[in-house]
Design an enzyme around this catalytic site. Structure first.
Site, PDB file in Angstrom:
ATOM      1  N   CYS A 125     -91.327 -54.837 -14.432  1.00  0.00           N
ATOM      2  CA  CYS A 125     -90.790 -56.160 -14.476  1.00  0.00           C
ATOM      3  C   CYS A 125     -89.682 -57.032 -14.899  1.00  0.00           C
ATOM      4  O   CYS A 125     -89.739 -57.045 -13.150  1.00  0.00           O
ATOM      5  CB  CYS A 125     -90.696 -55.968 -16.747  1.00  0.00           C
ATOM      6  SG  CYS A 125     -90.706 -57.686 -17.619  1.00  0.00           S
ATOM      7  N   TYR A 126     -88.099 -56.561 -14.833  1.00  0.00           N
ATOM      8  CA  TYR A 126     -87.091 -57.066 -14.248  1.00  0.00           C
ATOM      9  C   TYR A 126     -87.107 -56.361 -13.466  1.00  0.00           C
ATOM     10  O   TYR A 126     -86.713 -56.679 -12.437  1.00  0.00           O
ATOM     11  CB  TYR A 126     -86.080 -57.285 -14.916  1.00  0.00           C
ATOM     12  CG  TYR A 126     -84.708 -57.286 -14.581  1.00  0.00           C
ATOM     13  CD1 TYR A 126     -84.285 -59.198 -14.212  1.00  0.00           C
ATOM     14  CD2 TYR A 126     -83.427 -56.535 -14.181  1.00  0.00           C
ATOM     15  CE1 TYR A 126     -82.946 -58.872 -13.600  1.00  0.00           C
ATOM     16  CE2 TYR A 126     -82.748 -56.988 -13.404  1.00  0.00           C
ATOM     17  CZ  TYR A 126     -82.057 -58.318 -13.173  1.00  0.00           C
ATOM     18  OH  TYR A 126     -80.795 -58.078 -12.317  1.00  0.00           O
ATOM     19  N   GLY A 186     -76.463 -33.174 -42.931  1.00  0.00           N
ATOM     20  CA  GLY A 186     -78.162 -34.054 -42.328  1.00  0.00           C
ATOM     21  C   GLY A 186     -78.308 -33.371 -41.199  1.00  0.00           C
ATOM     22  O   GLY A 186     -77.938 -32.142 -40.825  1.00  0.00           O
ATOM     23  N   VAL A 187     -79.520 -33.742 -40.783  1.00  0.00           N
ATOM     24  CA  VAL A 187     -79.799 -33.229 -39.494  1.00  0.00           C
ATOM     25  C   VAL A 187     -79.224 -32.820 -38.726  1.00  0.00           C
ATOM     26  O   VAL A 187     -78.892 -31.937 -37.461  1.00  0.00           O
ATOM     27  CB  VAL A 187     -80.970 -34.332 -39.025  1.00  0.00           C
ATOM     28  CG1 VAL A 187     -82.135 -33.134 -38.267  1.00  0.00           C
ATOM     29  CG2 VAL A 187     -81.817 -34.465 -40.214  1.00  0.00           C
ATOM     30  N   ASP A 188     -77.920 -34.215 -37.682  1.00  0.00           N
ATOM     31  CA  ASP A 188     -77.743 -33.888 -35.710  1.00  0.00           C
ATOM     32  C   ASP A 188     -76.876 -32.534 -36.261  1.00  0.00           C
ATOM     33  O   ASP A 188     -76.775 -31.905 -35.915  1.00  0.00           O
ATOM     34  CB  ASP A 188     -77.495 -35.462 -35.551  1.00  0.00           C
ATOM     35  CG  ASP A 188     -79.047 -36.706 -35.425  1.00  0.00           C
ATOM     36  OD1 ASP A 188     -79.981 -36.051 -35.609  1.00  0.00           O
ATOM     37  OD2 ASP A 188     -78.452 -37.640 -36.380  1.00  0.00           O
ATOM     38  N   SER A 189     -76.095 -32.996 -37.626  1.00  0.00           N
ATOM     39  CA  SER A 189     -75.287 -32.461 -37.610  1.00  0.00           C
ATOM     40  C   SER A 189     -75.016 -30.440 -37.081  1.00  0.00           C
ATOM     41  O   SER A 189     -74.161 -29.904 -37.048  1.00  0.00           O
ATOM     42  CB  SER A 189     -73.517 -32.530 -38.067  1.00  0.00           C
ATOM     43  OG  SER A 189     -73.680 -32.641 -39.550  1.00  0.00           O
ATOM     44  N   HIS A 217     -95.369 -53.792 -19.130  1.00  0.00           N
ATOM     45  CA  HIS A 217     -94.590 -52.819 -19.291  1.00  0.00           C
ATOM     46  C   HIS A 217     -95.050 -51.338 -19.896  1.00  0.00           C
ATOM     47  O   HIS A 217     -95.821 -51.116 -20.986  1.00  0.00           O
ATOM     48  CB  HIS A 217     -93.879 -53.121 -20.849  1.00  0.00           C
ATOM     49  CG  HIS A 217     -93.137 -53.968 -20.629  1.00  0.00           C
ATOM     50  ND1 HIS A 217     -91.543 -53.278 -20.066  1.00  0.00           N
ATOM     51  CD2 HIS A 217     -92.162 -55.342 -20.403  1.00  0.00           C
ATOM     52  CE1 HIS A 217     -90.327 -54.127 -19.771  1.00  0.00           C
ATOM     53  NE2 HIS A 217     -91.377 -55.410 -20.143  1.00  0.00           N
ATOM     54  N   SER A 241     -72.276 -32.793 -42.169  1.00  0.00           N
ATOM     55  CA  SER A 241     -72.647 -34.268 -43.077  1.00  0.00           C
ATOM     56  C   SER A 241     -73.741 -33.476 -44.011  1.00  0.00           C
ATOM     57  O   SER A 241     -73.447 -33.984 -45.003  1.00  0.00           O
ATOM     58  CB  SER A 241     -73.241 -35.526 -42.695  1.00  0.00           C
ATOM     59  OG  SER A 241     -74.254 -35.125 -41.910  1.00  0.00           O
ATOM     60  N   LYS A 281     -83.220 -38.684 -32.658  1.00  0.00           N
ATOM     61  CA  LYS A 281     -83.662 -37.535 -33.476  1.00  0.00           C
ATOM     62  C   LYS A 281     -84.596 -36.662 -34.129  1.00  0.00           C
ATOM     63  O   LYS A 281     -85.186 -35.421 -34.449  1.00  0.00           O
ATOM     64  CB  LYS A 281     -83.457 -39.001 -34.873  1.00  0.00           C
ATOM     65  CG  LYS A 281     -83.559 -38.052 -35.991  1.00  0.00           C
ATOM     66  CD  LYS A 281     -82.516 -39.135 -37.117  1.00  0.00           C
ATOM     67  CE  LYS A 281     -81.392 -38.619 -38.010  1.00  0.00           C
ATOM     68  NZ  LYS A 281     -81.063 -38.352 -38.127  1.00  0.00           N
ATOM     69  N   GLU A 313     -94.153 -48.156 -20.639  1.00  0.00           N
ATOM     70  CA  GLU A 313     -93.779 -47.595 -22.069  1.00  0.00           C
ATOM     71  C   GLU A 313     -93.951 -47.904 -23.439  1.00  0.00           C
ATOM     72  O   GLU A 313     -94.121 -47.369 -23.960  1.00  0.00           O
ATOM     73  CB  GLU A 313     -92.501 -47.453 -21.580  1.00  0.00           C
ATOM     74  CG  GLU A 313     -91.973 -48.758 -21.652  1.00  0.00           C
ATOM     75  CD  GLU A 313     -91.280 -50.303 -20.755  1.00  0.00           C
ATOM     76  OE1 GLU A 313     -92.722 -50.016 -19.857  1.00  0.00           O
ATOM     77  OE2 GLU A 313     -91.034 -50.460 -21.017  1.00  0.00           O
ATOM     78  N   GLY A 353     -85.237 -55.941 -18.258  1.00  0.00           N
ATOM     79  CA  GLY A 353     -83.701 -56.231 -18.254  1.00  0.00           C
ATOM     80  C   GLY A 353     -83.985 -57.719 -19.004  1.00  0.00           C
ATOM     81  O   GLY A 353     -84.908 -58.348 -18.538  1.00  0.00           O
TER      82      GLY A 353
END
Ligand code: XMP
Length: 510
Positions: free
Chosen positions: A82-83, A225-228, A169, A223, A366, A171, A55
């Site tokens: 870290c933080y 698109g992928v997500d919907s 880090h 839409s 995604k 990650e 952070g």
């Protein structure tokens, strides 16, 4: 109650999503919560382990985010990054100070003491640091397990209480053995069990959606698109025709897009109403040049049209949305976030129509949604579609949106995309499109002087749209696209290629 994954506590790190994601990649469920979560809520979640994110704050600064100290009494293993390490040090009566030497970038980690956390990791390896504060006194019962040149406390631990701190880090990919260290924490220290497979997630979500929806109905604005689309297919599996989908053509779609989307959505068996509202949108956009104003008009009109249609579905209590984790972070205004795409998520509608939100992908990224789509049998043609902005071509016809300009742009854009697909480049770029500029330039065609429009082509590489670089398309390819556009699209006599990166530019031109 069975244990449930790893809880990631967010202190405002730009990497927080990445931490959760790495844990899931290891096959363990992971969820992100804000730093002010109560100890009772943590108990209820019953995680195998807790990770404190990094952070931007300093633990000693007034108002710095610090968790409830009761967290250390739960007997749940903790890893502070870290933080997060500094939080542990500060709260358990060690000392953190401002460092006169900031440490950013690559550093060499040297392990001093063997431990579960270093299983299978060489004595020396590269890690990624990014901090200005440093630990100057260890908390009680802690020992140093590893150091770097500038961090005498690079890895610290209280092994009895299973509390660890990393100053670097793990990650990020630049920490060469980061994934192994996280795996050692998750499996070695927390003794987590593998419980995250996409197949399980799908089964669980279907059950959850079924329970939530019960006897009521769900509506969704798709839409294409992928997500919907993936959200709709998943929900359809759960509640069948209690779901009703709408596709609204706002007149700002690409060449033959409405037909294509309708065909795709119907082939997936989704109950669908297609609404042609293009006249209203184009009418309201007349004379409007400012991009934000265009967005507002489109957003408002979208809600209006959708509301009118959706009211026809009696008993609808839920609005389905393909909201992803990054969208959640953006809307919550957590640090590091950018723009909120309100109209995309039909903002304001749930309140107006008294609908509850159904957002099955709130915890996901995604590419995870793409994996789910694949498991649900959705064709690649849909899953690999480039992102397309909610306001559509309205923000790619620069300035006022006129019908004839939309036609020019559609043709040019279609040629560009068709050629990308033919050349096998479509799946390599993150997003590609044409833009129509509001200027004319001089040209010469067949001995005649012309004064016509300019098309700009844009193709970018990106991971999440937050940053992007221009894609190095081959010159011969660009040459071919330029020729086709100038020969086939009347009204255009010049084509340029956009070589700006984001930042400082953006992906779209408006
Ligand atoms: P920018 O232009 O901000 O775009 O670099 C980043 C990503 O977001 C998309 N974008 C939008 N999507 N409504 C949307 O739904 C919008 O108003 C909007 N503006 C930009 C853009 O296409 C890119 O993928």
């Amino acid at each position: 109650m069975h244990k449930r994954g790893i809880l990631v506590i967010n202190f405002g790190s730009q990497y927080v999503q990445l931490i959760a994601r790495r844990v899931r990649e290891l096959g363990v469920f992971s969820e992100i919560v804000n730093w002010d979560i109560s100890v009772d809520e943590i108990k209820e979640k019953n995680p195998y382990g807790i990770i404190f994110s990094g952070g931007p704050a300093s633990v000693y600064a007034p108002g710095a985010p610090l968790p409830d100290k009761g967290i250390y009494e739960l007997g749940i293993p903790i890893l502070g990054i870290c933080y997060g390490l500094q939080v542990i040090t500060h709260q358990l009566s060690g000392k953190v100070e401002k460092s006169d030497k900031q440490e950013y970038g690559r550093a060499r980690l040297r392990i001093l003491k063997e431990d579960t956390i270093f299983e299978g990791i060489p004595k020396e390896s590269d890690v990624w640091m990014s901090h200005a504060d440093k630990v100057v006194k260890l908390p009680e019962n802690f020992e140093v397990l590893a150091v770097s040149d500038n961090s005498p406390y690079a890895v610290i631990a209280d092994k009895d209480r299973r509390i660890y701190g990393f100053q670097f880090h793990p990650e990020v990919v630049h920490t060469v053995y980061g994934k192994e260290m996280l795996a050692n924490f998750v499996y070695g220290v927390c003794k987590a069990e593998r419980n995250w497979e996409m197949g399980d997630f799908i089964k669980e979500k279907i059950e959850e959606i079924r329970k939530t929806v019960g006897d009521s109905k769900v509506i969704a604005a798709l839409s294409g698109g992928v997500d919907s689309t993936v959200a709709a297919v998943l929900t359809h599996r759960a509640v069948g025709d209690k779901l009703h989908c709408f596709f609204i053509d706002h007149g700002l779609l690409r060449y033959k897009e409405r037909e294509e989307v309708e065909k795709n959505l119907r082939s997936l068996g989704l109950p669908l109403t297609v609404v042609d509202a293009s006249d209203i949108f184009l009418e309201r956009l007349k004379g409007v040049e400012d991009p934000e104003e265009k967005r507002k008009i489109i957003g408002r009109t979208f809600i209006e049209v959708f509301e009118k249609e959706a009211k026809k579905i009696e008993g609808a209590e839920f609005l389905l949305q393909g909201t992803l984790y990054p969208d959640v972070v953006e809307s919550a205004g957590i640090k590091g976030s950018a723009k909120i795409k309100t109209h995309h998520n039909v903002g304001g509608l749930p309140e107006r129509m008294n609908l509850k939100l159904l957002e099955p992908f709130r915890e996901l990224f995604k590419d995870e949604v793409r994996q789910i789509g694949k498991l649900l049998g959705i064709p690649d043609e849909i899953l690999k579609r480039h992102p397309f902005p909610g306001p559509g071509l309205a923000i790619r016809v620069i300035g006022e949106v006129k019908k004839e300009d939309l036609e020019i742009l559609r043709k040019a854009d279609y040629i560009f995309i068709e050629e990308l697909k033919k050349a096998g480049l479509y799946d390599r770029v993150w997003q590609a499109f044409a833009v129509l500029l509001p200027i004319k330039s001089v040209g010469v065609m067949g001995d005649v002087r012309t004064y016509e429009k300019v098309i700009a082509l844009r193709a970018v590489e990106s991971v999440d749209g937050m940053t992007a670089d221009w894609y190095r398309l081959p010159y011969d390819f660009l040459d071919k696209v330029m020729r086709r556009i100038i020969n086939e699209v009347e009204g255009v006599n010049r084509v340029v290629y956009d070589i700006s990166s984001k930042p400082p530019s953006t992906i779209e031109w408006e």
